[in-house]
Design an enzyme around this catalytic site. Structure first.
Site, PDB file in Angstrom:
ATOM      1  N   ARG A 111       0.841  -1.195   0.000  1.00 16.86           N
ATOM      2  CA  ARG A 111       0.000   0.000   0.000  1.00 16.86           C
ATOM      3  C   ARG A 111       0.867   1.232   0.000  1.00 16.86           C
ATOM      4  NH1 ARG A 111      -5.003   0.600   3.955  1.00 16.86           N
ATOM      5  NH2 ARG A 111      -3.485   0.361   5.609  1.00 16.86           N
ATOM      6  N   THR A 115      -1.221   7.498  -0.763  1.00 17.34           N
ATOM      7  CA  THR A 115      -2.505   7.399  -1.474  1.00 17.34           C
ATOM      8  C   THR A 115      -3.356   6.226  -1.001  1.00 17.34           C
ATOM      9  OG1 THR A 115      -1.556   5.941  -3.140  1.00 17.34           O
ATOM     10  CG2 THR A 115      -1.389   8.309  -3.555  1.00 17.34           C
ATOM     11  N   ASP A 207      -1.982  -3.988  12.132  1.00 26.14           N
ATOM     12  CA  ASP A 207      -1.392  -4.404  10.854  1.00 26.14           C
ATOM     13  C   ASP A 207      -1.194  -5.922  10.870  1.00 26.14           C
ATOM     14  OD1 ASP A 207       0.605  -2.982   8.471  1.00 26.14           O
ATOM     15  OD2 ASP A 207       0.785  -5.126   8.914  1.00 26.14           O
ATOM     16  N   ASP A 210       2.430  -7.188  10.149  1.00 25.48           N
ATOM     17  CA  ASP A 210       3.339  -6.953  11.277  1.00 25.48           C
ATOM     18  C   ASP A 210       2.994  -7.864  12.460  1.00 25.48           C
ATOM     19  OD1 ASP A 210       4.840  -5.041   9.982  1.00 25.48           O
ATOM     20  OD2 ASP A 210       3.681  -3.355  10.767  1.00 25.48           O
TER      21      ASP A 210
HETATM   22  N1  URA Z   1      -4.184  -3.725   6.625  1.00 31.65           N
HETATM   23  C1  URA Z   1      -3.955  -4.175   7.884  1.00 31.65           C
HETATM   24  O1  URA Z   1      -3.043  -4.957   8.108  1.00 31.65           O
HETATM   25  N2  URA Z   1      -4.758  -3.742   8.871  1.00 31.65           N
HETATM   26  C2  URA Z   1      -5.787  -2.887   8.670  1.00 31.65           C
HETATM   27  O2  URA Z   1      -6.492  -2.544   9.619  1.00 31.65           O
HETATM   28  C3  URA Z   1      -5.999  -2.415   7.347  1.00 31.65           C
HETATM   29  C4  URA Z   1      -5.186  -2.859   6.338  1.00 31.65           C
END
Ligand code: URA
Length: 218
Positions: A111, A115, A207, A210
């Site tokens: 990502r 943006t 995340d 992570d």
């Molecule tokens: N990606 C993630 O890992 N967590 C989110 O909350 C949104 C996108």
């Protein structure tokens, strides 16, 4: 398996108690990466079971130790599992537990932090993608940008029977995917209400990549 069809067409929430129990462990910030991966793998087996309930079967002649019989097997060629790198990898493990013979077509997307758009850096599908059910896996359906980009690429490579599995979905992401790809049904464990300013699902679980791979930066 317990399921509810949320008010969004094409979205199935798999609300089996085992899924919901494991989802709570995944949301809990104290769950360490090794436990997180194990829970995500287990939930993916349950989501995958629901998402593949209508796979077509063929008949083969076998012999049991007692008698010959006609017995059902999955139609050939079988499904392709498509994890979106990297968080989709833990889901792919669970789907491969169900289908060890499946092919795996990795999609590398990240990502853009500014943006929130998906940028592709890797894509490696099998040649006969168009003849096989395709199970796209990414734990977090937030804005929908990654899923839409992956579905665009898979369709450009010939995929026709596409299903999307995610652990958690947010309504904006579900609506975006369904608008861009109305033929693709979605299976998830829960629909969370919103996204924050950084595009994270709230309450969510943080995340997923992570959390799964122990690379938290805070
Ligand atoms: N990606 C993630 O890992 N967590 C989110 O909350 C949104 C996108």
């Amino acid at each position: 398996m317990a399921q509810s069809h949320a008010s969004i067409a094409g979205l199935t929430i798999v609300d089996h108690p085992l899924v919901q129990h494991r989802l709570t462990r995944l949301r809990d910030r104290t769950t360490p990466p090794e436990r997180f991966r194990a829970e995500l793998r287990a939930v993916s087996q349950l989501l995958g079971t629901a998402a593949m309930a209508d796979l077509s079967l063929a008949s083969v002649r076998i012999e049991t130790p007692v008698a010959p019989m006609e017995a059902p097997v999955l139609s050939s060629p079988g499904p392709v599992v498509v994890p979106i790198l990297r968080a989709g990898l833990a889901m792919a493990e669970g789907l491969l537990d169900l289908l060890p013979e499946a092919s795996v077509a990795h999609v590398g997307l990240y990502r853009d932090p500014g943006t929130l758009e998906a940028v592709e850096y890797y894509f490696n599908p099998p040649a006969d993608l168009g003849r096989r059910p395709v199970l796209l896996a990414d734990p977090m359906l937030a804005t929908g940008h990654s899923a839409i980009a992956a579905l665009d690429r898979l369709k450009a490579a010939g995929a026709r029977d596409l299903r999307f599995l995610c652990l958690l979905a947010a309504r904006p992401g579900v609506e975006a995917v369904r608008q861009a790809h109305p033929d693709v049904a979605i299976w998830t464990a829960a629909l969370d209400p919103e996204l924050n300013a950084h595009g994270y699902i709230v309450p969510g679980l943080g995340d997923a990549g992570d959390r799964a791979f122990g690379t938290l930066h805070t």
